[in-house]
Design an enzyme around this catalytic site. Structure first.
Site, PDB file in Angstrom:
ATOM      1  N   LYS A 199       0.832  -1.209   0.000  1.00  9.33           N
ATOM      2  CA  LYS A 199       0.000   0.000   0.000  1.00  9.33           C
ATOM      3  C   LYS A 199       0.862   1.252   0.000  1.00  9.33           C
ATOM      4  CE  LYS A 199       0.856   0.732   4.491  1.00  9.33           C
ATOM      5  NZ  LYS A 199       1.395   1.930   5.158  1.00  9.33           N
ATOM      6  N   THR A 229      -3.315   5.543   4.237  1.00  5.45           N
ATOM      7  CA  THR A 229      -2.077   6.102   3.696  1.00  5.45           C
ATOM      8  C   THR A 229      -2.299   6.914   2.424  1.00  5.45           C
ATOM      9  OG1 THR A 229      -1.654   3.982   2.625  1.00  5.45           O
ATOM     10  CG2 THR A 229      -0.518   4.393   4.675  1.00  5.45           C
TER      11      THR A 229
END
Length: 331
Positions: free
Chosen positions: A190, A247
């Protein structure tokens, strides 16, 4: 299994935040730090202003620079970045006891081998019981006691339950999982897509573009994880989709902030200079691309991020390439 004492290897922002987590759960906490000044600050003033400013630490949290001391704890948390794992495992190996839990809390893929941290740890510390902590959790939020939920993945369900009870408290919830590979891959990759999301923000391409990018990024990371042996349901959970949403949604993310700088016109070298903390997405992008080439996995967004970081293409050219790809079914 009694997990009363917790030894944390790495006193950066995340390691220090996890020390507060363990202490809130009623555990005895010993924090290993590399820097003598960090050890002194934690023990004397109960703060870590360099890596986690503005957070007062429980005076019961102690720090040390000795591996033999931290290894006496019931549970070990590995929070140092990926590139330090082999060296630290070598230091710890003489002291690790049979079945001692070794919980990996850092994220990344080893560039040279394409191996995950759990795989490396299992090889170097055969006596340890390896587990992974992953999920949407900014260090500053966790340290302040704000609510957060993470995945605790291990091949042994009973150990997963023990880890959850050892570290959980009302603001911090640990959900156990049996899919170590899926949890670790989601947490690692990610970071690459957070760089891509940051580029979209830095280029001011709009919220619609960002939403589309994040959605297609999830499709890529799920495809990558399943190809390597992870489970799709794990990627839909905290350590995959949850971590991606976090994120890609806040400039507080080191990786997203790098992408913003790239989108605004800085080179990767300029954007990375002077950073105290590691931006794992840079190395992970390269590892992903190399693995994908060998296994025949289609990762156009990750490949574009890697090309931009390494200077093989410009941000504008990468965006044009992605937008010019052939139309296809979404599924």
């Amino acid at each position: 299994m009694q997990l009363q004492s917790v030894g944390i290897i790495g006193a950066g922002a995340w390691g220090t935040a996890l020390a507060t987590v363990a202490r809130r759960a009623g555990r005895d906490v010993l924090l290993w730090a590399h820097e003598p000044e960090t050890i002194s600050a934690i023990n004397d003033s109960h703060r870590n202003e360099v890596f986690l400013p503005g957070v007062a630490l429980d005076p019961a949290i102690e720090a040390t620079g000795r591996f033999n001391e931290v290894a006496t704890c019931d549970l070990l948390l590995m929070v140092r970045p990926r590139q330090h794992l082999r060296a630290i495992a070598g230091e710890l190996k003489p002291y690790v006891r049979e079945g001692q839990p070794f919980l990996i809390c850092a994220k990344g893929i080893e560039q040279a081998t394409g191996r995950l941290m759990s795989q490396i740890a299992a090889e170097l510390l055969p006596a340890a019981a390896i587990a992974v902590l992953s999920g949407p959790s900014f260090a500053a939020d966790v340290a302040r006691g704000l609510p957060a939920a993470v995945t605790l993945a291990t091949g042994e369900e009973e150990l997963g339950r023990e880890l959850s009870h050892a570290l959980s408290s009302p603001p911090f919830r640990g959900y156990w999982s049996g899919d170590v590979l899926g949890a670790e891959i989601g947490g690692a990759v990610k970071n690459v897509y957070a760089i891509a999301a940051g580029i979209v923000v830095g280029k001011e391409l709009g919220e619609s573009a960002k939403a589309g990018l994040v959605t297609r990024s999830f499709a890529e990371m799920a495809r990558f994880a399943v190809a390597l042996g992870g489970k799709l349901e794990t990627l839909i959970g905290l350590s995959g989709l949850g971590d991606l949403v976090l994120t890609c949604g806040s400039p507080k993310s080191r990786n997203m902030s790098l992408g913003v700088a790239l989108g605004e016109g800085m080179s990767a070298e300029e954007a990375l200079s002077g950073r105290l903390t590691v931006t794992e997405g840079v190395a992970t992008a390269r590892a992903m691309v190399e693995i994908a080439q060998v296994r025949g996995i289609e990762l156009p967004i990750a490949e574009a991020v890697h090309a931009v970081i390494t200077g093989q293409t410009s941000v504008d050219a990468a965006i044009e390439s992605l937008l010019s790809r052939p139309l296809r079914s979404e599924l």
